[in-house]
Design a protein around this motif. Structure first.
Motif, PDB file in Angstrom:
ATOM      1  N   ALA A  26      -6.092  14.039   9.158  1.00 23.61           N
ATOM      2  CA  ALA A  26      -7.070  13.741   8.111  1.00 23.61           C
ATOM      3  C   ALA A  26      -6.716  14.541   6.878  1.00 23.61           C
ATOM      4  O   ALA A  26      -6.424  15.732   6.953  1.00 23.61           O
ATOM      5  N   TYR A  27      -6.727  13.877   5.741  1.00 18.56           N
ATOM      6  CA  TYR A  27      -6.439  14.545   4.478  1.00 18.56           C
ATOM      7  C   TYR A  27      -7.662  14.410   3.576  1.00 18.56           C
ATOM      8  O   TYR A  27      -8.223  13.329   3.414  1.00 18.56           O
ATOM      9  N   ALA A  28      -8.030  15.525   2.968  1.00 22.84           N
ATOM     10  CA  ALA A  28      -9.236  15.533   2.142  1.00 22.84           C
ATOM     11  C   ALA A  28      -9.011  14.893   0.784  1.00 22.84           C
ATOM     12  O   ALA A  28      -9.962  14.508   0.119  1.00 22.84           O
ATOM     13  N   SER A  29      -7.755  14.775   0.374  1.00 23.03           N
ATOM     14  CA  SER A  29      -7.461  14.248  -0.957  1.00 23.03           C
ATOM     15  C   SER A  29      -6.053  13.693  -1.004  1.00 23.03           C
ATOM     16  O   SER A  29      -5.205  14.008  -0.144  1.00 23.03           O
ATOM     17  N   PHE A  30      -5.791  12.890  -2.016  1.00 20.17           N
ATOM     18  CA  PHE A  30      -4.450  12.374  -2.230  1.00 20.17           C
ATOM     19  C   PHE A  30      -3.478  13.518  -2.519  1.00 20.17           C
ATOM     20  O   PHE A  30      -2.316  13.489  -2.101  1.00 20.17           O
ATOM     21  N   ALA A  31      -3.954  14.544  -3.232  1.00 19.58           N
ATOM     22  CA  ALA A  31      -3.113  15.699  -3.540  1.00 19.58           C
ATOM     23  C   ALA A  31      -2.636  16.382  -2.258  1.00 19.58           C
ATOM     24  O   ALA A  31      -1.458  16.731  -2.120  1.00 19.58           O
ATOM     25  N   GLN A  32      -3.552  16.569  -1.307  1.00 25.27           N
ATOM     26  CA  GLN A  32      -3.173  17.203  -0.039  1.00 25.27           C
ATOM     27  C   GLN A  32      -2.186  16.334   0.729  1.00 25.27           C
ATOM     28  O   GLN A  32      -1.194  16.833   1.276  1.00 25.27           O
ATOM     29  N   TRP A  33      -2.432  15.033   0.781  1.00 28.38           N
ATOM     30  CA  TRP A  33      -1.525  14.123   1.487  1.00 28.38           C
ATOM     31  C   TRP A  33      -0.130  14.165   0.872  1.00 28.38           C
ATOM     32  O   TRP A  33       0.877  14.189   1.592  1.00 28.38           O
ATOM     33  N   SER A  34      -0.061  14.234  -0.471  1.00 31.48           N
ATOM     34  CA  SER A  34       1.245  14.231  -1.132  1.00 31.48           C
ATOM     35  C   SER A  34       2.004  15.526  -0.873  1.00 31.48           C
ATOM     36  O   SER A  34       3.233  15.556  -0.985  1.00 31.48           O
ATOM     37  N   ARG A  35       1.290  16.603  -0.510  1.00 27.62           N
ATOM     38  CA  ARG A  35       1.948  17.868  -0.186  1.00 27.62           C
ATOM     39  C   ARG A  35       2.302  17.979   1.292  1.00 27.62           C
ATOM     40  O   ARG A  35       3.325  18.566   1.648  1.00 27.62           O
ATOM     41  N   GLU A  36       1.447  17.409   2.153  1.00 22.93           N
ATOM     42  CA  GLU A  36       1.581  17.654   3.590  1.00 22.93           C
ATOM     43  C   GLU A  36       1.901  16.412   4.409  1.00 22.93           C
ATOM     44  O   GLU A  36       2.285  16.522   5.573  1.00 22.93           O
ATOM     45  N   GLY A  37       1.718  15.224   3.851  1.00 19.79           N
ATOM     46  CA  GLY A  37       1.967  13.993   4.592  1.00 19.79           C
ATOM     47  C   GLY A  37       3.444  13.735   4.797  1.00 19.79           C
ATOM     48  O   GLY A  37       4.308  14.418   4.253  1.00 19.79           O
ATOM     49  N   ARG A  38       3.733  12.693   5.560  1.00 17.64           N
ATOM     50  CA  ARG A  38       5.122  12.432   5.937  1.00 17.64           C
ATOM     51  C   ARG A  38       5.976  11.994   4.753  1.00 17.64           C
ATOM     52  O   ARG A  38       7.209  12.041   4.826  1.00 17.64           O
ATOM     53  N   GLU A  68       8.419   0.181   4.463  1.00 18.91           N
ATOM     54  CA  GLU A  68       6.960   0.272   4.458  1.00 18.91           C
ATOM     55  C   GLU A  68       6.494   1.680   4.081  1.00 18.91           C
ATOM     56  O   GLU A  68       7.087   2.679   4.490  1.00 18.91           O
ATOM     57  N   ILE A  69       5.422   1.742   3.314  1.00 20.25           N
ATOM     58  CA  ILE A  69       4.775   3.003   2.985  1.00 20.25           C
ATOM     59  C   ILE A  69       3.280   2.815   3.202  1.00 20.25           C
ATOM     60  O   ILE A  69       2.714   1.781   2.832  1.00 20.25           O
ATOM     61  N   SER A  70       2.650   3.779   3.834  1.00 17.47           N
ATOM     62  CA  SER A  70       1.219   3.688   4.094  1.00 17.47           C
ATOM     63  C   SER A  70       0.630   5.086   4.076  1.00 17.47           C
ATOM     64  O   SER A  70       1.353   6.086   4.152  1.00 17.47           O
ATOM     65  N   LEU A  77      -3.818  -2.912  -1.064  1.00 15.72           N
ATOM     66  CA  LEU A  77      -4.277  -1.666  -1.662  1.00 15.72           C
ATOM     67  C   LEU A  77      -5.798  -1.564  -1.716  1.00 15.72           C
ATOM     68  O   LEU A  77      -6.336  -0.653  -2.324  1.00 15.72           O
ATOM     69  N   GLY A  78      -6.478  -2.534  -1.083  1.00 14.32           N
ATOM     70  CA  GLY A  78      -7.929  -2.414  -1.034  1.00 14.32           C
ATOM     71  C   GLY A  78      -8.692  -3.656  -1.428  1.00 14.32           C
ATOM     72  O   GLY A  78      -9.919  -3.669  -1.379  1.00 14.32           O
ATOM     73  N   ARG A  79      -7.989  -4.715  -1.825  1.00 16.59           N
ATOM     74  CA  ARG A  79      -8.666  -5.945  -2.195  1.00 16.59           C
ATOM     75  C   ARG A  79      -7.980  -7.177  -1.615  1.00 16.59           C
ATOM     76  O   ARG A  79      -7.929  -8.212  -2.242  1.00 16.59           O
ATOM     77  N   GLY A  80      -7.409  -7.030  -0.429  1.00 11.76           N
ATOM     78  CA  GLY A  80      -6.761  -8.158   0.200  1.00 11.76           C
ATOM     79  C   GLY A  80      -5.260  -8.163  -0.044  1.00 11.76           C
ATOM     80  O   GLY A  80      -4.733  -7.375  -0.829  1.00 11.76           O
ATOM     81  N   TRP A  88      -1.350  -0.040   2.503  1.00  8.70           N
ATOM     82  CA  TRP A  88       0.020  -0.121   2.974  1.00  8.70           C
ATOM     83  C   TRP A  88       0.774  -1.065   2.055  1.00  8.70           C
ATOM     84  O   TRP A  88       0.191  -1.930   1.394  1.00  8.70           O
ATOM     85  N   ALA A  89       2.073  -0.873   1.989  1.00  5.69           N
ATOM     86  CA  ALA A  89       2.905  -1.744   1.164  1.00  5.69           C
ATOM     87  C   ALA A  89       4.313  -1.748   1.723  1.00  5.69           C
ATOM     88  O   ALA A  89       4.763  -0.765   2.327  1.00  5.69           O
ATOM     89  N   VAL A  90       4.994  -2.857   1.522  1.00  2.00           N
ATOM     90  CA  VAL A  90       6.400  -2.977   1.900  1.00  2.00           C
ATOM     91  C   VAL A  90       7.182  -3.318   0.637  1.00  2.00           C
ATOM     92  O   VAL A  90       6.941  -4.349  -0.001  1.00  2.00           O
ATOM     93  N   TRP A  91       8.088  -2.430   0.266  1.00  2.00           N
ATOM     94  CA  TRP A  91       8.936  -2.632  -0.906  1.00  2.00           C
ATOM     95  C   TRP A  91      10.331  -3.057  -0.441  1.00  2.00           C
ATOM     96  O   TRP A  91      10.900  -2.457   0.464  1.00  2.00           O
ATOM     97  N   GLU A  92      10.883  -4.074  -1.090  1.00  2.00           N
ATOM     98  CA  GLU A  92      12.199  -4.563  -0.686  1.00  2.00           C
ATOM     99  C   GLU A  92      13.323  -3.677  -1.219  1.00  2.00           C
ATOM    100  O   GLU A  92      14.442  -3.726  -0.722  1.00  2.00           O
TER     101      GLU A  92
END
Length: 301
Positions: free
Chosen positions: A5-17, A43-45, A68-71, A92-96
């Motif tokens: 669980a990440y409290a913020s996007f900032a934390q995820w960008s520092r500690e996420g994969r 893929e990135i999620s 990204l949140g709207r379908g 989630w997103a998949v970039w070619e």
């Protein structure tokens, strides 16, 4: 395995994969978190977080599929265009192809009160017609360029810059999302303008915040920023920068203080940071300026 669980996007960008993808980070006082990162194709999620996150595509030309949140979306990215990620949603997103993004995260806790007051209670973090879409905005492109430029010039980013820039960007996002902010009604009262300018001059070396200036004028931060610009012609951060350059000129002209001390005296973290700002606005560096005003004939020669 349950994802962390990440409290913020900032934390995820520092500690996420995907933390290793981050190339540059500008985090002024946890008010804004501005990132530049390159992600390989695939893929990135990320898990859901209580932030809205604005992404700008810096390269374009890659197919992007995801949500990204709207379908579901399936688009060819365009250089300079934006995506807005919804709060409380695991996108989630998949970039070619490998792609470069810049992002700006707005903490719901940090910004909700400001937005609620600015929109007279009609704003909601949970609804926007631009979530999950690719869109363009000259105002947002200009704001992103200005933020990176100012951060690079000034070294340690200021709270005043962060809060004022955030207000400008969120105002544009709300306009695009169908919830425009209520217009500012006139400029600052004369007494409020006088007190705010006195405070700015007295605290040139401090990391003064927009909220402190707004409190001096007995206004919300958002309304203060727009009313200040109406009264003075420029945003508070620009006016503060001008005051700092003027004070630096005065000290260069009238004292023998080392330029490093002058930089600290006027609110910059180093002589290099002062030199970048000073050169941009005086077309010469502080040392050349001092020589020019002390010995004009020698400076010309």
């Amino acid at each position: 395995m349950t994802p962390p669980a990440y409290a913020s996007f900032a934390q995820w960008s520092r500690e996420g994969r995907q933390a290793s993808y981050v190339r540059a980070r500008k985090s002024p006082g946890a008010v804004l978190d501005l990132l530049d990162f390159v992600v390989p194709a695939g893929e990135i999620s990320r898990p859901a977080m209580p932030d809205i996150v604005l992404f700008q595509d810096m390269l374009g030309g890659s197919r992007n599929r995801g949500d990204l949140g709207r379908g579901p979306i399936d688009v060819i990215s365009r250089k300079g265009n934006f995506y807005l990620g919804a709060p409380g949603f695991a996108p989630w997103a998949v970039w070619e192809e490998s792609h470069q993004l810049q992002s700006l995260a707005f903490s719901k806790a940090q910004w909700h009160a400001v937005l609620d007051e600015a929109s007279d209670g009609s704003f909601s973090f949970d609804s926007s017609c631009v979530y999950g879409q690719m869109f363009d905005s000259p105002a947002l492109r200009s704001a992103f360029r200005t933020l990176w430029s100012l951060y690079d010039d000034e070294g340690a980013p200021s709270r005043l810059l962060a809060r004022a820039a955030g207000c400008e960007i969120l105002a544009e996002l709300c306009r695009l999302g169908g919830t425009p902010f209520t217009p500012a009604k006139g400029g600052l009262a004369p007494w409020a303008e006088r007190r705010c300018l006195e405070l700015l001059r007295a605290r040139l070396s401090d990391d003064i915040s927009l909220d402190e200036l707004a409190a001096e004028a007995q206004l919300s931060a958002f309304h203060f920023a727009r009313m200040f610009k109406q009264s003075l012609g420029v945003p508070p951060r620009v006016y503060l920068m001008r005051l700092r350059v003027e004070k630096a000129c005065e000290l260069l002209e009238t004292t023998d203080l080392p330029i490093t001390e002058i930089a600290l005296e006027v609110g910059y973290s180093s002589n290099q940071a002062l030199a970048r700002v000073f050169t941009k606005h005086r077309s010469m560096n502080p040392s050349d300026y001092r020589r020019a005003v002390r010995d004009p004939l020698r400076a010309v020669a």
